[in-house]
Design a protein around this motif. Structure first.
Motif, PDB file in Angstrom:
ATOM      1  N   THR A 235      37.688  63.786  70.120  1.00  0.00           N
ATOM      2  CA  THR A 235      37.818  65.151  70.612  1.00  0.00           C
ATOM      3  C   THR A 235      39.099  65.817  70.153  1.00  0.00           C
ATOM      4  OG1 THR A 235      36.430  64.692  72.536  1.00  0.00           O
ATOM      5  CG2 THR A 235      37.945  66.542  72.710  1.00  0.00           C
ATOM      6  N   GLN A 236      40.216  65.151  70.314  1.00  0.00           N
ATOM      7  CA  GLN A 236      41.486  65.780  69.966  1.00  0.00           C
ATOM      8  C   GLN A 236      41.622  65.961  68.452  1.00  0.00           C
ATOM      9  OE1 GLN A 236      44.929  63.697  71.459  1.00  0.00           O
ATOM     10  NE2 GLN A 236      46.219  65.523  71.375  1.00  0.00           N
ATOM     11  N   GLU A 237      41.234  64.969  67.693  1.00  0.00           N
ATOM     12  CA  GLU A 237      41.299  65.077  66.236  1.00  0.00           C
ATOM     13  C   GLU A 237      40.399  66.199  65.733  1.00  0.00           C
ATOM     14  OE1 GLU A 237      39.130  62.197  63.456  1.00  0.00           O
ATOM     15  OE2 GLU A 237      41.204  61.474  63.350  1.00  0.00           O
ATOM     16  N   PHE A 238      39.199  66.279  66.273  1.00  0.00           N
ATOM     17  CA  PHE A 238      38.232  67.277  65.835  1.00  0.00           C
ATOM     18  C   PHE A 238      38.729  68.689  66.109  1.00  0.00           C
ATOM     19  CE2 PHE A 238      34.530  69.973  66.864  1.00  0.00           C
ATOM     20  CZ  PHE A 238      33.815  69.870  65.681  1.00  0.00           C
ATOM     21  N   TRP A 239      39.133  68.969  67.340  1.00  0.00           N
ATOM     22  CA  TRP A 239      39.526  70.334  67.673  1.00  0.00           C
ATOM     23  C   TRP A 239      40.850  70.725  67.024  1.00  0.00           C
ATOM     24  CZ3 TRP A 239      36.133  73.670  69.105  1.00  0.00           C
ATOM     25  CH2 TRP A 239      34.975  73.232  69.745  1.00  0.00           C
ATOM     26  N   ASN A 240      41.698  69.757  66.705  1.00  0.00           N
ATOM     27  CA  ASN A 240      42.911  70.084  65.960  1.00  0.00           C
ATOM     28  C   ASN A 240      42.632  70.330  64.483  1.00  0.00           C
ATOM     29  OD1 ASN A 240      45.735  69.944  67.382  1.00  0.00           O
ATOM     30  ND2 ASN A 240      44.421  68.461  68.452  1.00  0.00           N
ATOM     31  N   ALA A 241      41.428  69.958  64.030  1.00  0.00           N
ATOM     32  CA  ALA A 241      41.030  70.236  62.651  1.00  0.00           C
ATOM     33  C   ALA A 241      40.393  71.608  62.504  1.00  0.00           C
ATOM     34  CB  ALA A 241      40.060  69.158  62.168  1.00  0.00           C
ATOM     35  N   CYS A 242      40.303  72.365  63.596  1.00  0.00           N
ATOM     36  CA  CYS A 242      39.723  73.713  63.537  1.00  0.00           C
ATOM     37  C   CYS A 242      40.634  74.624  62.717  1.00  0.00           C
ATOM     38  CB  CYS A 242      39.557  74.268  64.950  1.00  0.00           C
ATOM     39  SG  CYS A 242      38.897  75.941  65.001  1.00  0.00           S
ATOM     40  N   SER A 243      40.111  75.160  61.614  1.00  0.00           N
ATOM     41  CA  SER A 243      40.957  75.905  60.668  1.00  0.00           C
ATOM     42  C   SER A 243      40.550  77.364  60.499  1.00  0.00           C
ATOM     43  CB  SER A 243      40.925  75.224  59.296  1.00  0.00           C
ATOM     44  OG  SER A 243      39.599  75.190  58.789  1.00  0.00           O
ATOM     45  N   ALA A 244      39.367  77.754  60.971  1.00  0.00           N
ATOM     46  CA  ALA A 244      38.951  79.152  60.832  1.00  0.00           C
ATOM     47  C   ALA A 244      37.798  79.442  61.774  1.00  0.00           C
ATOM     48  CB  ALA A 244      38.538  79.449  59.398  1.00  0.00           C
TER      49      ALA A 244
ATOM     50  N   THR B 204      32.364  78.341  62.879  1.00  0.00           N
ATOM     51  CA  THR B 204      33.713  77.762  62.911  1.00  0.00           C
ATOM     52  C   THR B 204      33.842  76.670  61.854  1.00  0.00           C
ATOM     53  OG1 THR B 204      33.754  78.183  65.300  1.00  0.00           O
ATOM     54  CG2 THR B 204      35.443  76.707  64.423  1.00  0.00           C
ATOM     55  N   ARG B 205      35.034  76.599  61.247  1.00  0.00           N
ATOM     56  CA  ARG B 205      35.282  75.584  60.215  1.00  0.00           C
ATOM     57  C   ARG B 205      36.239  74.507  60.727  1.00  0.00           C
ATOM     58  NH1 ARG B 205      37.806  78.085  55.329  1.00  0.00           N
ATOM     59  NH2 ARG B 205      39.802  77.147  55.910  1.00  0.00           N
ATOM     60  N   PHE B 206      35.918  73.267  60.383  1.00  0.00           N
ATOM     61  CA  PHE B 206      36.757  72.118  60.727  1.00  0.00           C
ATOM     62  C   PHE B 206      37.029  71.345  59.430  1.00  0.00           C
ATOM     63  CE2 PHE B 206      34.385  73.346  64.419  1.00  0.00           C
ATOM     64  CZ  PHE B 206      35.260  73.202  65.481  1.00  0.00           C
ATOM     65  N   ASN B 207      38.264  71.091  59.153  1.00  0.00           N
ATOM     66  CA  ASN B 207      38.646  70.481  57.881  1.00  0.00           C
ATOM     67  C   ASN B 207      38.672  68.955  57.937  1.00  0.00           C
ATOM     68  OD1 ASN B 207      38.948  73.025  56.856  1.00  0.00           O
ATOM     69  ND2 ASN B 207      41.193  72.999  56.796  1.00  0.00           N
TER      70      ASN B 207
ATOM     71  N   PHE C  21      49.887  69.529  76.115  1.00  0.00           N
ATOM     72  CA  PHE C  21      48.895  68.667  75.500  1.00  0.00           C
ATOM     73  C   PHE C  21      48.063  69.467  74.508  1.00  0.00           C
ATOM     74  CE2 PHE C  21      44.613  66.751  75.369  1.00  0.00           C
ATOM     75  CZ  PHE C  21      44.964  65.542  74.793  1.00  0.00           C
ATOM     76  N   LYS C  22      48.097  69.036  73.253  1.00  0.00           N
ATOM     77  CA  LYS C  22      47.471  69.767  72.158  1.00  0.00           C
ATOM     78  C   LYS C  22      46.012  69.334  72.031  1.00  0.00           C
ATOM     79  CE  LYS C  22      49.161  71.610  67.763  1.00  0.00           C
ATOM     80  NZ  LYS C  22      47.906  71.705  67.027  1.00  0.00           N
ATOM     81  N   TYR C  23      45.167  70.017  72.767  1.00  0.00           N
ATOM     82  CA  TYR C  23      43.734  69.716  72.742  1.00  0.00           C
ATOM     83  C   TYR C  23      43.134  70.092  71.389  1.00  0.00           C
ATOM     84  CZ  TYR C  23      39.425  68.824  75.454  1.00  0.00           C
ATOM     85  OH  TYR C  23      38.268  68.288  75.973  1.00  0.00           O
ATOM     86  N   GLY C  24      43.638  71.190  70.817  1.00  0.00           N
ATOM     87  CA  GLY C  24      43.141  71.652  69.530  1.00  0.00           C
ATOM     88  C   GLY C  24      44.203  72.432  68.787  1.00  0.00           C
ATOM     89  N   SER C  25      43.812  72.995  67.654  1.00  0.00           N
ATOM     90  CA  SER C  25      44.748  73.806  66.875  1.00  0.00           C
ATOM     91  C   SER C  25      45.046  75.109  67.620  1.00  0.00           C
ATOM     92  CB  SER C  25      44.157  74.120  65.500  1.00  0.00           C
ATOM     93  OG  SER C  25      43.116  75.075  65.604  1.00  0.00           O
ATOM     94  N   GLU C  26      46.005  75.858  67.116  1.00  0.00           N
ATOM     95  CA  GLU C  26      46.384  77.112  67.769  1.00  0.00           C
ATOM     96  C   GLU C  26      45.262  78.141  67.759  1.00  0.00           C
ATOM     97  OE1 GLU C  26      49.976  78.523  66.019  1.00  0.00           O
ATOM     98  OE2 GLU C  26      51.212  76.894  66.816  1.00  0.00           O
ATOM     99  N   LEU C  27      44.258  77.935  66.937  1.00  0.00           N
ATOM    100  CA  LEU C  27      43.123  78.855  66.887  1.00  0.00           C
ATOM    101  C   LEU C  27      42.143  78.634  68.032  1.00  0.00           C
ATOM    102  CD1 LEU C  27      42.266  78.681  63.072  1.00  0.00           C
ATOM    103  CD2 LEU C  27      43.533  80.488  64.257  1.00  0.00           C
ATOM    104  N   VAL C  28      42.271  77.513  68.711  1.00  0.00           N
ATOM    105  CA  VAL C  28      41.278  77.122  69.718  1.00  0.00           C
ATOM    106  C   VAL C  28      41.625  77.732  71.075  1.00  0.00           C
ATOM    107  CG1 VAL C  28      40.230  75.193  70.947  1.00  0.00           C
ATOM    108  CG2 VAL C  28      40.711  75.001  68.496  1.00  0.00           C
ATOM    109  N   ASN C  29      40.772  78.659  71.510  1.00  0.00           N
ATOM    110  CA  ASN C  29      40.869  79.251  72.838  1.00  0.00           C
ATOM    111  C   ASN C  29      39.507  79.098  73.516  1.00  0.00           C
ATOM    112  OD1 ASN C  29      43.624  80.781  72.993  1.00  0.00           O
ATOM    113  ND2 ASN C  29      42.800  81.256  70.966  1.00  0.00           N
ATOM    114  N   VAL C  30      39.475  78.328  74.590  1.00  0.00           N
ATOM    115  CA  VAL C  30      38.224  78.035  75.276  1.00  0.00           C
ATOM    116  C   VAL C  30      38.271  78.649  76.673  1.00  0.00           C
ATOM    117  CG1 VAL C  30      36.682  76.244  76.137  1.00  0.00           C
ATOM    118  CG2 VAL C  30      37.864  75.925  73.957  1.00  0.00           C
ATOM    119  N   VAL C  31      37.235  79.405  76.986  1.00  0.00           N
ATOM    120  CA  VAL C  31      37.167  80.144  78.243  1.00  0.00           C
ATOM    121  C   VAL C  31      35.977  79.655  79.069  1.00  0.00           C
ATOM    122  CG1 VAL C  31      36.831  82.435  79.254  1.00  0.00           C
ATOM    123  CG2 VAL C  31      38.267  82.165  77.229  1.00  0.00           C
ATOM    124  N   ALA C  32      36.170  79.524  80.365  1.00  0.00           N
ATOM    125  CA  ALA C  32      35.080  79.231  81.300  1.00  0.00           C
ATOM    126  C   ALA C  32      34.690  80.524  81.995  1.00  0.00           C
ATOM    127  CB  ALA C  32      35.518  78.188  82.319  1.00  0.00           C
TER     128      ALA C  32
END
Length: 545
Positions: free
Chosen positions: A488-497, A530-533, A341-352
């Motif tokens: 949520t999914q659209e936003f985090w998949n737009a993370c570009s930098a 962080t940038r979101f396109n 499940f693609k929560y975000g782009s490949e740049l997105v790494n979220v840690v708890a």
């Protein structure tokens, strides 16, 4: 009787903030009187023994002393000073496969033993209702251990007069710079928590947190329009040295539009900037709606992380067990089980985690005696885990709890609460100014603003404190009336930098609400800029018709 109520603090903008106040009013000197560890252990043993004799297969005891000092000021006046203290014992048991809980402020061996027996009676009554027996992930007892928030200057030792003078100095600086009204506050918390369980743990913790929010309001008397700018600091788990800001604690925002802070805070400096910027906002250009690349500072992005990732990955919301305060979660088990499940782009790494020094979630152990730890929630854009307590771990195939159990008082039962949830910094060297150079049409957003999110933690809208137009790689004039909308999914998949570790810092929520009856907790969220396109931006001042 102990008092559990809310302090209503009038905001400079005409609204109000409800601040939870637990316990009885006390003199400031009483904040410094500790409860002896030997006394706490004797109470814990009395409860553990009584619960076991009454038929409990498991018991944990939380002995708490919760102390708060809140100071509120407006302009050059002190509005309120509140010192509260609340002490008591909460006992949770498992009997016949079901939970029971009872609490008392009778701090005697007989009092806590009676609470333990009551908890067992409640558990046995609950067991008659049927249902799956409680399954706790194993925890090894740690014996007698202690943990304390690292700090250099105890806020309880600082005179109230000194604190009030700091807040009033900030108010004066804001008004001298252009604000019509100023309100500054200081929240300070000390939680002395003792945990014991039949697993063999006796854990003594001393936790300190503080937060100094303010609001600068500028009024245009000719039109009666007003604009506000809130403080850009973050609440922290540290001592009063937080206000001894040094040059290394200050960061230059992209384009030099303002000063930001990490690890220390110059309250007066930020208030002065806020007064000027609140006045500037009265003349700022209203945004044109449309698609923009957004450059989001950590002082803003923390709240988007909190709402769209933090709450969405709480396992009780995912399972539908919890729906208070904006519902359940779209991030259902089938999405996690798919492992794609693609929560975000490949740049997105979220840690708890509950281990980062200075963060609001930093503790040694949670309220189930589980040692603080760190784990992945999203890895390379893929949802890989949730936040789980001892009784939830088996549901997601885990053999141990994540250490996410928390209660806001000795009189509240512990349940799953959010740890720090943070977006990892970018791996390639990148500064905020360098990030902006690649943006043709965008908006730079700083600070926390209003927000809205739906009952599945999916569709949302967020605003901020400061907005600046980005055109052809350069930061331009201030903007107003900005809010962005996405899911949520659209936003985090737009993370570009993402900027690198040099820019990484934490924001946080000091009073995060959850549950019914409601409980509050404190939690931090880190990120770099962080940038979101191509995110949809609306104009909040426009009216239909």
């Amino acid at each position: 009787m102990e008092r559990r109520s809310f302090l209503k603090i009038s905001a400079a903008t005409g609204g109000a903030m409800l601040v939870p106040v637990f316990g009885n009013a006390i003199a400031a000197e009483e904040l410094l009187k500790p409860m002896e560890v030997r006394f706490k252990k004797s109470l814990a043993d009395a409860a553990l023994n009584a619960a076991s004799k009454a038929g409990a297969s498991y018991c944990d005891v939380r002995i708490g002393r919760y102390m708060n000092q809140f100071i509120t000021t407006r302009e050059l006046n002190v509005e309120n000073i509140v010192n509260t203290e609340s002490s008591g014992v909460g006992v949770r048991v498992i009997a016949n496969g079901a939970y029971g809980f009872a609490a008392t402020n009778d701090m005697s061996a007989d009092g806590v033993a009676g609470a333990a027996r009551l908890a067992v009676s409640i558990a046995k009554a609950n067991a008659k209702l049927g249902g799956e027996p409680v399954r706790l992930a194993p925890v090894s007892g740690v014996g007698e251990v202690a943990w304390a928030t690292p700090f250099k200057k105890d806020w309880r030792m600082v005179a109230i007069k000194e604190k009030a003078e700091l807040l009033i100095a900030a108010n004066k600086a804001g008004m001298d710079a252009g604000a019509s009204f100023m309100q500054a506050m200081l929240f300070q918390v000390n939680q002395q928590k003792y945990f014991a369980s039949t697993d063999g743990s006796y854990i003594d913790q001393d936790i300190h947190r503080l937060w100094a929010p303010f609001t600068a309001t500028a009024v245009d008397k000719a039109s009666n329009r007003f604009r506000t700018r809130d403080g850009l600091s973050s609440p922290a788990s540290m001592g009063y040295e937080f206000f001894d800001a040094r040059p290394e604690h200050k960061l230059r925002a992209a384009g030099g539009v303002t000063t930001l802070y990490r690890g220390g805070y110059d309250l007066v400096e930020d208030a002065r900037a806020a007064g000027r910027q609140a006045r500037e906002k009265l003349g700022a250009k209203s945004v044109e709606p449309g698609k923009y690349d957004l450059v989001l500072s950590p002082e803003h992005l923390f709240l988007t992380i909190h709402e769209s990732v933090g709450h969405a990955t709480e396992l009780d919301r995912v399972l539908g067990y919890e729906a208070n305060y904006a519902g359940t979660s779209f991030a259902t088990l089938d999405k996690w089980q798919s492992k794609k499940f693609k929560y975000g782009s490949e740049l997105v790494n979220v840690v708890a985690d509950k281990t980062t020094p200075g963060s609001l979630g930093h503790v040694g152990y949670d309220d189930e005696g589980v040692a603080a730890k760190r784990w992945d929630l999203i890895k390379d854009g893929i949802l890989v885990n949730y936040q789980a307590t001892r009784d939830q771990a088996h549901i997601i195939g885990e053999t141990a709890s994540h250490g996410c159990s928390y209660a806001d008082s000795w009189s509240s039962v512990q349940f799953q609460r959010m740890p720090n949830v943070s977006l990892a910094a970018g791996k390639k060297p990148l500064t905020p100014d360098e990030m902006v150079k690649d943006v043709k049409k965008g908006i730079y957003i700083l600070g926390r603003g209003s927000f809205s999110i739906d009952q599945q933690r999916y569709n949302f809208q967020f605003g901020g404190q400061l907005y600046y137009e980005i055109k052809d790689g350069k930061i331009g004039a201030p903007l107003e009336d900005v809010a962005y909308q996405s899911n949520t999914q659209e936003f985090w998949n737009a993370c570009s930098a993402l900027c690198d570790e040099r820019d990484w810092r934490m924001g946080g929520s000091f009073f995060d609400g959850k549950g019914q009856p409601s409980q509050v907790s404190a939690v931090s969220h880190g990120s770099s800029t962080t940038r979101f396109n191509a995110i949809n931006v609306i104009n909040t001042a426009r009216k239909i018709g």
